[in-house]
Design a protein around this motif. Structure first.
Motif, PDB file in Angstrom:
ATOM      1  N   THR A  20       4.897 -18.462  51.220  1.00 13.09           N
ATOM      2  CA  THR A  20       4.895 -17.231  50.440  1.00 13.09           C
ATOM      3  C   THR A  20       6.044 -16.314  50.835  1.00 13.09           C
ATOM      4  O   THR A  20       6.199 -15.963  51.996  1.00 13.09           O
ATOM      5  CB  THR A  20       3.556 -16.496  50.617  1.00 13.09           C
ATOM      6  OG1 THR A  20       2.498 -17.338  50.182  1.00 13.09           O
ATOM      7  CG2 THR A  20       3.538 -15.214  49.806  1.00 13.09           C
ATOM      8  N   PHE A  21       6.842 -15.932  49.855  1.00 12.32           N
ATOM      9  CA  PHE A  21       7.918 -14.963  50.063  1.00 12.32           C
ATOM     10  C   PHE A  21       7.375 -13.562  49.799  1.00 12.32           C
ATOM     11  O   PHE A  21       7.546 -12.649  50.598  1.00 12.32           O
ATOM     12  CB  PHE A  21       9.094 -15.294  49.142  1.00 12.32           C
ATOM     13  CG  PHE A  21      10.112 -14.192  49.018  1.00 12.32           C
ATOM     14  CD1 PHE A  21      10.627 -13.579  50.148  1.00 12.32           C
ATOM     15  CD2 PHE A  21      10.562 -13.786  47.777  1.00 12.32           C
ATOM     16  CE1 PHE A  21      11.566 -12.571  50.038  1.00 12.32           C
ATOM     17  CE2 PHE A  21      11.504 -12.786  47.664  1.00 12.32           C
ATOM     18  CZ  PHE A  21      12.006 -12.177  48.788  1.00 12.32           C
ATOM     19  N   LEU A  22       6.721 -13.378  48.659  1.00 11.56           N
ATOM     20  CA  LEU A  22       6.081 -12.101  48.341  1.00 11.56           C
ATOM     21  C   LEU A  22       4.640 -12.352  47.941  1.00 11.56           C
ATOM     22  O   LEU A  22       4.349 -13.281  47.194  1.00 11.56           O
ATOM     23  CB  LEU A  22       6.800 -11.402  47.175  1.00 11.56           C
ATOM     24  CG  LEU A  22       8.144 -10.749  47.460  1.00 11.56           C
ATOM     25  CD1 LEU A  22       8.731 -10.214  46.166  1.00 11.56           C
ATOM     26  CD2 LEU A  22       8.015  -9.638  48.484  1.00 11.56           C
ATOM     27  N   GLY A  23       3.750 -11.538  48.463  1.00 15.08           N
ATOM     28  CA  GLY A  23       2.345 -11.597  48.107  1.00 15.08           C
ATOM     29  C   GLY A  23       1.753 -10.203  48.238  1.00 15.08           C
ATOM     30  O   GLY A  23       2.450  -9.248  48.583  1.00 15.08           O
ATOM     31  N   ASP A  24       0.459 -10.104  47.987  1.00 14.15           N
ATOM     32  CA  ASP A  24      -0.191  -8.793  47.998  1.00 14.15           C
ATOM     33  C   ASP A  24      -0.020  -8.075  49.328  1.00 14.15           C
ATOM     34  O   ASP A  24       0.289  -6.881  49.368  1.00 14.15           O
ATOM     35  CB  ASP A  24      -1.682  -8.964  47.678  1.00 14.15           C
ATOM     36  CG  ASP A  24      -2.425  -7.636  47.686  1.00 14.15           C
ATOM     37  OD1 ASP A  24      -2.232  -6.848  46.749  1.00 14.15           O
ATOM     38  OD2 ASP A  24      -3.179  -7.383  48.645  1.00 14.15           O
ATOM     39  N   THR A  25      -0.196  -8.799  50.441  1.00 17.44           N
ATOM     40  CA  THR A  25      -0.091  -8.153  51.752  1.00 17.44           C
ATOM     41  C   THR A  25       1.314  -7.641  52.005  1.00 17.44           C
ATOM     42  O   THR A  25       1.507  -6.506  52.482  1.00 17.44           O
ATOM     43  CB  THR A  25      -0.493  -9.137  52.870  1.00 17.44           C
ATOM     44  OG1 THR A  25      -1.846  -9.561  52.664  1.00 17.44           O
ATOM     45  CG2 THR A  25      -0.377  -8.480  54.238  1.00 17.44           C
ATOM     46  N   ARG A  26       2.316  -8.440  51.684  1.00 17.72           N
ATOM     47  CA  ARG A  26       3.693  -8.020  51.923  1.00 17.72           C
ATOM     48  C   ARG A  26       4.103  -6.875  50.999  1.00 17.72           C
ATOM     49  O   ARG A  26       4.839  -5.974  51.402  1.00 17.72           O
ATOM     50  CB  ARG A  26       4.636  -9.209  51.764  1.00 17.72           C
ATOM     51  CG  ARG A  26       4.500 -10.207  52.909  1.00 17.72           C
ATOM     52  CD  ARG A  26       5.522 -11.316  52.840  1.00 17.72           C
ATOM     53  NE  ARG A  26       5.447 -12.165  54.023  1.00 17.72           N
ATOM     54  CZ  ARG A  26       6.243 -13.187  54.265  1.00 17.72           C
ATOM     55  NH1 ARG A  26       7.201 -13.506  53.398  1.00 17.72           N
ATOM     56  NH2 ARG A  26       6.113 -13.904  55.362  1.00 17.72           N
ATOM     57  N   ILE A  27       3.624  -6.900  49.767  1.00 18.20           N
ATOM     58  CA  ILE A  27       3.929  -5.795  48.855  1.00 18.20           C
ATOM     59  C   ILE A  27       3.274  -4.499  49.346  1.00 18.20           C
ATOM     60  O   ILE A  27       3.884  -3.424  49.327  1.00 18.20           O
ATOM     61  CB  ILE A  27       3.461  -6.134  47.429  1.00 18.20           C
ATOM     62  CG1 ILE A  27       4.388  -7.177  46.814  1.00 18.20           C
ATOM     63  CG2 ILE A  27       3.436  -4.881  46.551  1.00 18.20           C
ATOM     64  CD1 ILE A  27       5.810  -6.723  46.593  1.00 18.20           C
ATOM     65  N   ARG A  28       2.024  -4.609  49.822  1.00 20.83           N
ATOM     66  CA  ARG A  28       1.372  -3.410  50.366  1.00 20.83           C
ATOM     67  C   ARG A  28       2.100  -2.913  51.606  1.00 20.83           C
ATOM     68  O   ARG A  28       2.170  -1.700  51.854  1.00 20.83           O
ATOM     69  CB  ARG A  28      -0.096  -3.710  50.674  1.00 20.83           C
ATOM     70  CG  ARG A  28      -0.955  -3.825  49.437  1.00 20.83           C
ATOM     71  CD  ARG A  28      -2.440  -3.874  49.716  1.00 20.83           C
ATOM     72  NE  ARG A  28      -2.850  -5.124  50.344  1.00 20.83           N
ATOM     73  CZ  ARG A  28      -3.262  -5.252  51.588  1.00 20.83           C
ATOM     74  NH1 ARG A  28      -3.313  -4.185  52.389  1.00 20.83           N
ATOM     75  NH2 ARG A  28      -3.614  -6.431  52.063  1.00 20.83           N
ATOM     76  N   LEU A  29       2.646  -3.831  52.386  1.00 19.16           N
ATOM     77  CA  LEU A  29       3.444  -3.432  53.542  1.00 19.16           C
ATOM     78  C   LEU A  29       4.690  -2.671  53.092  1.00 19.16           C
ATOM     79  O   LEU A  29       5.028  -1.625  53.653  1.00 19.16           O
ATOM     80  CB  LEU A  29       3.839  -4.662  54.359  1.00 19.16           C
ATOM     81  CG  LEU A  29       4.784  -4.423  55.544  1.00 19.16           C
ATOM     82  CD1 LEU A  29       4.128  -3.501  56.570  1.00 19.16           C
ATOM     83  CD2 LEU A  29       5.175  -5.749  56.189  1.00 19.16           C
ATOM     84  N   LEU A  30       5.378  -3.177  52.073  1.00 15.17           N
ATOM     85  CA  LEU A  30       6.568  -2.493  51.562  1.00 15.17           C
ATOM     86  C   LEU A  30       6.201  -1.110  51.016  1.00 15.17           C
ATOM     87  O   LEU A  30       6.921  -0.130  51.245  1.00 15.17           O
ATOM     88  CB  LEU A  30       7.226  -3.326  50.462  1.00 15.17           C
ATOM     89  CG  LEU A  30       7.849  -4.655  50.902  1.00 15.17           C
ATOM     90  CD1 LEU A  30       8.391  -5.400  49.685  1.00 15.17           C
ATOM     91  CD2 LEU A  30       8.958  -4.442  51.923  1.00 15.17           C
ATOM     92  N   GLU A  31       5.090  -1.024  50.312  1.00 11.64           N
ATOM     93  CA  GLU A  31       4.656   0.265  49.761  1.00 11.64           C
ATOM     94  C   GLU A  31       4.308   1.248  50.887  1.00 11.64           C
ATOM     95  O   GLU A  31       4.601   2.448  50.794  1.00 11.64           O
ATOM     96  CB  GLU A  31       3.453   0.061  48.842  1.00 11.64           C
ATOM     97  CG  GLU A  31       3.812  -0.657  47.545  1.00 11.64           C
ATOM     98  CD  GLU A  31       2.595  -1.041  46.723  1.00 11.64           C
ATOM     99  OE1 GLU A  31       2.727  -1.137  45.496  1.00 11.64           O
ATOM    100  OE2 GLU A  31       1.502  -1.257  47.310  1.00 11.64           O
ATOM    101  N   ALA A  32       3.710   0.721  51.954  1.00 12.10           N
ATOM    102  CA  ALA A  32       3.360   1.582  53.087  1.00 12.10           C
ATOM    103  C   ALA A  32       4.612   2.049  53.829  1.00 12.10           C
ATOM    104  O   ALA A  32       4.672   3.185  54.316  1.00 12.10           O
ATOM    105  CB  ALA A  32       2.416   0.846  54.033  1.00 12.10           C
TER     106      ALA A  32
END
Length: 272
Positions: A20-32
């Motif tokens: 996985t390059f991008l997933g829900d957890t990584r996107i939430r990390l970027l948003e945080a």
């Protein structure tokens, strides 16, 4: 059999050859990160461990065409972490695709509700078989800028960004199977245990790959230590070396070091 009464719910994942390059957890990390301007605060918000958060950021930056996250040091308010404009665009695109993805799943659910329950089980098995992960700690994406065929081996030069290139040596059969050509996008894997560290710029070595960067993290243990270097352009490389080597070389966060690995230690793969 009874029809399926459950709604299919899914989280969008953008996969690379390495998992996985991008997933829900990584996107939430970027948003945080965008919200807090701090990797430690962002990690707590997700939640993730501090190390897992940095590992995810390094992986995303290494695989993306441009850095998604940049570190800032000093200044009036001290150092911090922030998204680039490209990072903000990626988050916005992901959320838009996620909405379309859920709509597609809703349509699929409606269709499958008219069939057999076994249809859903088979569908889940198919998705599981299609997923793939790798244990290689260093995962790079780049473009081929040089090819040289030998009698036995095949040399491949890969441009990671404007500042960094790596060289891989593979067999002629492997080069033919991959269908390599100049300009092709290719993915390179390097195990962290195959990476050596140097900090003397005058020291000579026969290893073809030498990536200089600033030490950003040292995850220490009694036997081995994981050392991460941040290179120019936002990419990073990780090495696992002995604790004794860290002490002998005087490695410390903020200092410059060179990640060294043989061309034969690089594994190449591409999207099918």
């Amino acid at each position: 059999m009874d029809s399926i009464l459950h709604r299919l719910r899914g989280k969008l994942e953008v996969d690379s050859e390495f998992g996985t390059f991008l997933g829900d957890t990584r996107i939430r990390l970027l948003e945080a990160i965008e919200q807090h301007g701090s990797i430690s605060q962002a990690a707590k918000a997700v939640p993730l461990s501090y190390k897992a958060a940095w590992d995810a950021v390094d992986a995303m930056n290494n695989l993306a065409d441009q850095a998604l996250v940049v570190r800032s040091t000093g200044g009036k308010h001290g150092g911090g972490t922030q998204l680039t404009d490209y990072g903000r665009k990626v988050v916005a695109l992901y959320r838009a695709l996620e909405a379309e993805y859920q709509a597609a799943l809703d349509r699929l659910t409606a269709s499958m509700n008219e069939g057999e329950a076994s249809d859903l089980k088979q569908f889940r098995q198919l998705l599981k078989r299609m997923s793939m992960k790798t244990s290689a700690r260093n995962q790079f994406a780049g473009h081929i800028v040089g090819l040289r065929a030998g009698q036995v081996d095949f040399e491949v030069r890969i441009k990671l960004d404007d500042d960094n290139e790596i060289v891989a040596v593979i067999t002629g059969d492997s080069a033919e199977n991959l269908g390599l050509s100049i300009g092709m996008e290719i993915n390179a894997l390097v195990k962290s245990s195959s990476v050596l560290l140097l900090n003397d710029p005058n020291l000579k070595t026969s290893a073809r790959n030498q990536l200089w960067g600033e030490i950003t993290r040292i995850h220490d243990s009694p036997v081995n230590s994981e050392v991460t270097l941040a290179m120019k352009g936002g990419k990073s490389v990780c090495a696992v070396v002995t604790h004794e080597s860290v002490e002998r070389l005087g490695l410390a966060v903020g200092e410059q070091a060179c990640a060294v690995f043989k061309a034969s230690a690089v594994i190449l793969c591409k999207y099918s």
